[in-house]
Design an enzyme around this catalytic site. Structure first.
Site, PDB file in Angstrom:
ATOM      1  CG  ASN A 178      20.291   2.014 -26.881  1.00 46.62           C
ATOM      2  OD1 ASN A 178      19.793   0.902 -27.028  1.00 46.62           O
ATOM      3  ND2 ASN A 178      21.600   2.218 -26.887  1.00 46.62           N
ATOM      4  CG  ASP A 188      25.112  -9.369 -27.914  1.00 39.98           C
ATOM      5  OD1 ASP A 188      24.879 -10.388 -27.244  1.00 39.98           O
ATOM      6  OD2 ASP A 188      24.361  -8.383 -27.905  1.00 39.98           O
ATOM      7  CD  GLU A 237      24.800   0.389 -28.072  1.00 45.00           C
ATOM      8  OE1 GLU A 237      23.562   0.272 -28.163  1.00 45.00           O
ATOM      9  OE2 GLU A 237      25.389   0.339 -26.974  1.00 45.00           O
ATOM     10  CG  HIS A 296      21.006  -2.074 -27.885  1.00 41.79           C
ATOM     11  ND1 HIS A 296      22.016  -1.855 -26.983  1.00 41.79           N
ATOM     12  CD2 HIS A 296      20.208  -3.005 -27.287  1.00 41.79           C
ATOM     13  CE1 HIS A 296      21.848  -2.610 -25.918  1.00 41.79           C
ATOM     14  NE2 HIS A 296      20.766  -3.315 -26.073  1.00 41.79           N
TER      15      HIS A 296
END
Ligand code: F6R
Length: 243
Positions: A136, A67, A143, A138
């Site tokens: 979170n 990413d 996400e 991810h």
């Protein structure tokens, strides 16, 4: 999916590096995808040291960057590109023909996604993915709420990612979007290792391992992978029920 707990971060990194080396020895043209960030840092160091000291042939494997932060220049400390360059390409003298990374400065990010998907398809898929887990849940920049069927895509970053992501940069950054491989890539990858160290990851590891499989907690996707392993140190494993 399996879970492996290691006594410390060096033991974990050593196991990851050994797996990469074994793969490259067995299949020199292996396609390997790495996340950047803190979790794989030590594993990269061990991998590079092992490759150099054991004189492993690293001129044929192909590297995919998981990413990138949209709009962040590749030469800036904190970009994923910068990490890959510093940790792997420079120490192993890997030429640009041997890797493909997202160009997150592109004016057409959809073209970047299509290019990435084509490179992966042309290479015959990914042999090994090495990923981390965010606060979170991810993986990459998938996400909470991201569909598991996606390939490469551009995302609006979650507030937690924007705030936690500041730790990689020397200055305050305006982080809005990310470009990332999707979970279709992860689910099709022949092998996936998710790495987590330290007490700060204990809660998200518990949720990834013991929680329901749900797009609201992306790392739960690991439970669907028949050849995925979550590799943690004792601190990151400390909230798991079997402890
Ligand atoms: C980075 C990436 C992210 C990180 C995750 C954990 O390329 O894909 O998903 O893996 O945010 O970050 P660290 O490892 O820094 O705790």
């Amino acid at each position: 999916m399996t879970l492996c707990t290691y006594s410390g971060e060096h033991e974990l990194a050593n196991a990851v590096a050994t797996e990469i080396i074994n793969l490259i020895k067995e299949k020199p043209t292996a396609v390997i995808c790495f996340a950047s960030g803190n979790s794989p840092k030590l594993s990269c160091e061990h991998f590079v040291n092992m490759a150099l000291s054991a004189d492993v042939e690293t001129s044929q494997f192909f590297f995919i960057g998981l990413d990138e932060w949209v709009g962040v220049p590749p030469a800036m400390r904190g970009s994923c590109h910068y990490d890959f360059q510093e940790r792997i390409f420079n120490p192993l003298n890997i030429p640009s023909s041997q890797y493909h990374l997202f160009d997150a400065l592109s004016t057409d990010l959809q073209v970047e996604c299509d290019k990435m998907d084509k490179v992966i398809a042309d290479k015959g898929g990914i042999d090994l993915m090495i990923v981390g887990i965010g606060m979170n849940g991810h993986i990459g920049f998938n996400e909470p709420g991201t569909k598991f069927e996606l390939r490469s895509h551009v995302v609006q970053l979650d507030p937690i990612t924007k705030s936690v992501g500041q730790k990689y940069f020397d200055q305050q950054m305006q982080l809005e979007k990310g470009i990332t491989l999707g979970f279709e890539h992860l689910l099709r990858s022949k092998r996936v290792l998710l790495l987590a160290n330290g007490i700060s990851k204990a809660q998200v590891i518990k949720q990834a391992v013991e929680g329901p499989v749900n797009i609201d907690f992306p790392a739960s996707v690991m439970q669907l992978h028949s050849n995925g392993t979550i590799m943690v140190d004792e601190a990151a494993a400390s909230l798991l029920s079997e402890n």
